[in-house]
Design an enzyme around this catalytic site. Structure first.
Site, PDB file in Angstrom:
ATOM      1  N   LYS A 159      48.354  -0.161 -18.517  1.00 35.33           N
ATOM      2  CA  LYS A 159      48.783  -1.521 -18.203  1.00 35.33           C
ATOM      3  C   LYS A 159      47.595  -2.490 -18.328  1.00 35.33           C
ATOM      4  CE  LYS A 159      52.478   0.150 -15.146  1.00 35.33           C
ATOM      5  NZ  LYS A 159      53.080   0.062 -13.789  1.00 35.33           N
ATOM      6  N   TYR A 176      61.694  -2.356 -18.630  1.00 41.42           N
ATOM      7  CA  TYR A 176      61.929  -2.183 -17.192  1.00 41.42           C
ATOM      8  C   TYR A 176      63.360  -2.582 -16.800  1.00 41.42           C
ATOM      9  CZ  TYR A 176      56.998  -1.218 -16.044  1.00 41.42           C
ATOM     10  OH  TYR A 176      55.747  -0.639 -15.922  1.00 41.42           O
ATOM     11  N   ASN A 219      48.910  -0.649 -10.660  1.00 47.77           N
ATOM     12  CA  ASN A 219      48.749   0.814 -10.651  1.00 47.77           C
ATOM     13  C   ASN A 219      48.380   1.429 -12.008  1.00 47.77           C
ATOM     14  OD1 ASN A 219      51.227   0.572 -11.816  1.00 47.77           O
ATOM     15  ND2 ASN A 219      52.331   1.848 -10.337  1.00 47.77           N
ATOM     16  N   HIS A 238      51.619   3.523 -16.940  1.00 45.02           N
ATOM     17  CA  HIS A 238      53.041   3.864 -16.915  1.00 45.02           C
ATOM     18  C   HIS A 238      53.244   5.235 -17.535  1.00 45.02           C
ATOM     19  CE1 HIS A 238      57.361   3.704 -17.761  1.00 45.02           C
ATOM     20  NE2 HIS A 238      57.059   4.147 -18.967  1.00 45.02           N
ATOM     21  N   GLU A 272      62.086   4.674 -24.589  1.00 47.78           N
ATOM     22  CA  GLU A 272      60.879   3.847 -24.561  1.00 47.78           C
ATOM     23  C   GLU A 272      60.085   3.984 -25.864  1.00 47.78           C
ATOM     24  OE1 GLU A 272      58.973   5.124 -20.936  1.00 47.78           O
ATOM     25  OE2 GLU A 272      60.569   4.269 -19.683  1.00 47.78           O
TER      26      GLU A 272
HETATM   27  P1  IDP Z   1      56.746   4.298 -11.765  1.00 44.70           P
HETATM   28  O1  IDP Z   1      55.855   3.391 -12.612  1.00 44.70           O
HETATM   29  O2  IDP Z   1      55.913   5.184 -10.888  1.00 44.70           O
HETATM   30  O3  IDP Z   1      57.775   5.030 -12.568  1.00 44.70           O
HETATM   31  P2  IDP Z   1      58.881   2.505 -10.923  1.00 44.70           P
HETATM   32  O4  IDP Z   1      59.671   2.648  -9.672  1.00 44.70           O
HETATM   33  O5  IDP Z   1      59.535   2.830 -12.217  1.00 44.70           O
HETATM   34  O6  IDP Z   1      57.522   3.339 -10.739  1.00 44.70           O
HETATM   35  O7  IDP Z   1      58.353   1.008 -10.959  1.00 44.70           O
HETATM   36  C1  IDP Z   1      57.791   0.485 -12.137  1.00 44.70           C
HETATM   37  C2  IDP Z   1      56.547  -0.304 -11.788  1.00 44.70           C
HETATM   38  O8  IDP Z   1      56.918  -1.407 -10.961  1.00 44.70           O
HETATM   39  C3  IDP Z   1      55.522   0.459 -10.961  1.00 44.70           C
HETATM   40  O9  IDP Z   1      54.673   1.268 -11.739  1.00 44.70           O
HETATM   41  C4  IDP Z   1      54.763  -0.678 -10.317  1.00 44.70           C
HETATM   42  O10 IDP Z   1      53.856  -1.294 -11.245  1.00 44.70           O
HETATM   43  C5  IDP Z   1      55.885  -1.668 -10.043  1.00 44.70           C
HETATM   44  N1  IDP Z   1      56.413  -1.506  -8.677  1.00 44.70           N
HETATM   45  C6  IDP Z   1      57.205  -0.521  -8.210  1.00 44.70           C
HETATM   46  N2  IDP Z   1      57.496  -0.683  -6.915  1.00 44.70           N
HETATM   47  C7  IDP Z   1      56.854  -1.829  -6.557  1.00 44.70           C
HETATM   48  C8  IDP Z   1      56.758  -2.538  -5.323  1.00 44.70           C
HETATM   49  O11 IDP Z   1      57.321  -2.159  -4.289  1.00 44.70           O
HETATM   50  N3  IDP Z   1      56.003  -3.685  -5.341  1.00 44.70           N
HETATM   51  C9  IDP Z   1      55.367  -4.145  -6.449  1.00 44.70           C
HETATM   52  N4  IDP Z   1      55.430  -3.488  -7.630  1.00 44.70           N
HETATM   53  C10 IDP Z   1      56.159  -2.350  -7.679  1.00 44.70           C
HETATM   54 MG    MG Z   2      59.346   4.221 -13.722  1.00 44.04          MG
END
Ligand code: IDP
Ligand code: MG
Length: 151
Positions: free
Chosen positions: A11, A51, A114, A117, A128
């Protein structure tokens, strides 16, 4: 021969912090094989499609803004169980809940920053990969090292 593929994307925060090589290294060290790599500035439309499952989440607008902050490095990797194991290499969604030794556990703090992805299922991985690499990726197996990685 393993045919499972996944989409891994560094990212904007991970790219800006210079973590691309570190992330590539972890997948390579594991024995997985890269099939494609690109640095691009994604459009809002592409990110919203990527997303799409999260459209209704309260953090969706913030997520899109974060992902638009700079170029991303998207990759396709192939190998046995790579979707599940790739996510284990990444760590938990929340870096603070991620074990040391994982990418998010070693390099991140906040869930909205974080670093990387990873696809969450083989079907989503293929979706994807088609989205980010519409012209396809190479079909290739490193025949000479297969016996060193797989029994
Ligand atoms: P993942 O990336 O671990 O699969 P997902 O639930 O698919 O997690 O969420 C996609 C992305 O959305 C996450 O990697 C993170 O960047 C963001 N995200 C997920 N939950 C939150 C949240 O509660 N607050 C802010 N950003 C979030
Ligand atoms: Mg995800």
């Amino acid at each position: 021969m393993a045919t499972e593929r996944t989409y891994i994307m560094v990212k904007p925060d991970g790219v800006e912090r210079g973590l691309v090589g570190e992330i590539v290294k972890r997948f390579e060290n594991k024995g997985y094989q890269m099939l494609a790599l690109q640095m691009i500035q994604p459009t809002k439309a592409l990110l919203e499609e990527h997303y799409t499952d999260l459209k209704e989440k309260p953090f969706f607008p913030g997520l899109i803004k974060y992902m638009l902050a700079g170029p991303v490095v998207g990759m396709v990797w192939i190998g046995k169980d790579i979707v599940k194991v790739g996510r284990r290499l990444l760590g938990e969604t929340n870096p603070l809940a991620s074990n040391p030794g994982t990418i998010r556990g070693d390099f991140g703090i906040d869930v909205g920053r974080n670093i990387c992805h990873g696809s969450d299922s083989p079907a989503n991985a293929e979706r994807e990969i088609s989205l980010w690499f519409p012209n396809g990726v190479v079909h290739w197996n490193r025949a000479h090292v297969q016996n060193l990685i797989y029994e």
